[in-house]
Design a protein around this motif. Structure first.
Motif, PDB file in Angstrom:
ATOM      1  N   VAL A  31       0.873  -1.174   0.000  1.00 42.79           N
ATOM      2  CA  VAL A  31       0.000   0.000   0.000  1.00 42.79           C
ATOM      3  C   VAL A  31       0.910   1.224   0.000  1.00 42.79           C
ATOM      4  CG1 VAL A  31      -1.837   1.256   1.157  1.00 42.79           C
ATOM      5  CG2 VAL A  31      -1.757  -1.235   1.348  1.00 42.79           C
ATOM      6  N   ALA A  32       0.741   2.092  -0.986  1.00 41.41           N
ATOM      7  CA  ALA A  32       1.577   3.288  -1.120  1.00 41.41           C
ATOM      8  C   ALA A  32       0.748   4.543  -0.879  1.00 41.41           C
ATOM      9  CB  ALA A  32       2.186   3.336  -2.518  1.00 41.41           C
ATOM     10  N   ASP A  33       1.434   5.652  -0.658  1.00 39.94           N
ATOM     11  CA  ASP A  33       0.788   6.967  -0.509  1.00 39.94           C
ATOM     12  C   ASP A  33      -0.294   6.961   0.569  1.00 39.94           C
ATOM     13  OD1 ASP A  33       2.385   7.831  -2.679  1.00 39.94           O
ATOM     14  OD2 ASP A  33       0.892   7.083  -4.094  1.00 39.94           O
ATOM     15  N   ILE A  34       0.003   6.368   1.710  1.00 45.78           N
ATOM     16  CA  ILE A  34      -0.964   6.250   2.804  1.00 45.78           C
ATOM     17  C   ILE A  34      -1.166   7.603   3.474  1.00 45.78           C
ATOM     18  CG2 ILE A  34      -1.420   5.209   5.045  1.00 45.78           C
ATOM     19  CD1 ILE A  34       0.256   2.819   4.067  1.00 45.78           C
ATOM     20  N   THR A  35      -2.428   7.945   3.678  1.00 40.70           N
ATOM     21  CA  THR A  35      -2.801   9.155   4.390  1.00 40.70           C
ATOM     22  C   THR A  35      -3.839   8.807   5.446  1.00 40.70           C
ATOM     23  OG1 THR A  35      -2.463  10.477   2.399  1.00 40.70           O
ATOM     24  CG2 THR A  35      -3.750  11.481   4.145  1.00 40.70           C
ATOM     25  N   LEU A  36      -3.629   9.280   6.671  1.00 45.79           N
ATOM     26  CA  LEU A  36      -4.622   9.170   7.735  1.00 45.79           C
ATOM     27  C   LEU A  36      -5.151  10.566   8.011  1.00 45.79           C
ATOM     28  CD1 LEU A  36      -2.929   6.705  10.228  1.00 45.79           C
ATOM     29  CD2 LEU A  36      -5.129   6.377   9.107  1.00 45.79           C
ATOM     30  N   ILE A  39     -11.340  12.471  11.166  1.00 41.98           N
ATOM     31  CA  ILE A  39     -12.705  12.841  10.825  1.00 41.98           C
ATOM     32  C   ILE A  39     -13.580  12.594  12.049  1.00 41.98           C
ATOM     33  CG2 ILE A  39     -12.445  12.397   8.351  1.00 41.98           C
ATOM     34  CD1 ILE A  39     -13.838   9.699   8.793  1.00 41.98           C
ATOM     35  N   GLU A  40     -14.795  13.066  12.018  1.00 38.10           N
ATOM     36  CA  GLU A  40     -15.695  12.884  13.146  1.00 38.10           C
ATOM     37  C   GLU A  40     -15.867  11.395  13.450  1.00 38.10           C
ATOM     38  OE1 GLU A  40     -20.279  13.829  14.438  1.00 38.10           O
ATOM     39  OE2 GLU A  40     -19.371  14.991  12.820  1.00 38.10           O
ATOM     40  N   GLY A  41     -15.540  11.006  14.673  1.00 39.99           N
ATOM     41  CA  GLY A  41     -15.712   9.625  15.106  1.00 39.99           C
ATOM     42  C   GLY A  41     -14.553   8.692  14.812  1.00 39.99           C
ATOM     43  N   GLY A  42     -13.503   9.175  14.136  1.00 41.07           N
ATOM     44  CA  GLY A  42     -12.400   8.270  13.855  1.00 41.07           C
ATOM     45  C   GLY A  42     -11.403   8.820  12.859  1.00 41.07           C
ATOM     46  N   TRP A  43     -10.864   7.908  12.043  1.00 35.37           N
ATOM     47  CA  TRP A  43      -9.801   8.229  11.091  1.00 35.37           C
ATOM     48  C   TRP A  43     -10.134   7.648   9.730  1.00 35.37           C
ATOM     49  CZ3 TRP A  43      -5.632  11.177  12.472  1.00 35.37           C
ATOM     50  CH2 TRP A  43      -5.498  11.439  13.827  1.00 35.37           C
ATOM     51  N   ARG A  44      -9.863   8.399   8.692  1.00 29.95           N
ATOM     52  CA  ARG A  44     -10.028   7.939   7.310  1.00 29.95           C
ATOM     53  C   ARG A  44      -8.647   7.583   6.766  1.00 29.95           C
ATOM     54  NH1 ARG A  44     -11.300  11.858   2.471  1.00 29.95           N
ATOM     55  NH2 ARG A  44     -11.043  10.387   0.781  1.00 29.95           N
ATOM     56  N   LEU A  45      -8.526   6.374   6.273  1.00 32.26           N
ATOM     57  CA  LEU A  45      -7.288   5.879   5.673  1.00 32.26           C
ATOM     58  C   LEU A  45      -7.478   5.832   4.167  1.00 32.26           C
ATOM     59  CD1 LEU A  45      -4.574   4.205   5.582  1.00 32.26           C
ATOM     60  CD2 LEU A  45      -6.018   2.183   5.803  1.00 32.26           C
TER      61      LEU A  45
END
Length: 58
Positions: A31-36, A39-45
């Motif tokens: 998995v490349a170019d990972i961004t976390l 956001i409301e209630g958690g994290w977007r990966l």
């Protein structure tokens, strides 16, 4: 995202959600170019996959 993570196969954009306030520590394969993003209630990966991939919490 399950408690342990997930696996898959394919090439393209990956998007997943992780609940909770604490930023997750991740271990990934193919998995490349990972961004976390918080956001409301958690994290977007987001990322880009290649072949068979894996995302697990560490």
């Amino acid at each position: 995202m399950t408690e342990r993570g997930f696996t898959g196969a394919g090439v393209g954009r990956l998007e997943a959600w992780h609940p909770g306030a604490e930023r997750p520590g991740l271990d990934t394969a193919n998995v490349a170019d990972i961004t976390l993003t918080r956001i409301e209630g958690g994290w977007r990966l987001t990322g880009n996959t290649a072949c068979t991939y894996r995302v697990t919490k560490n």
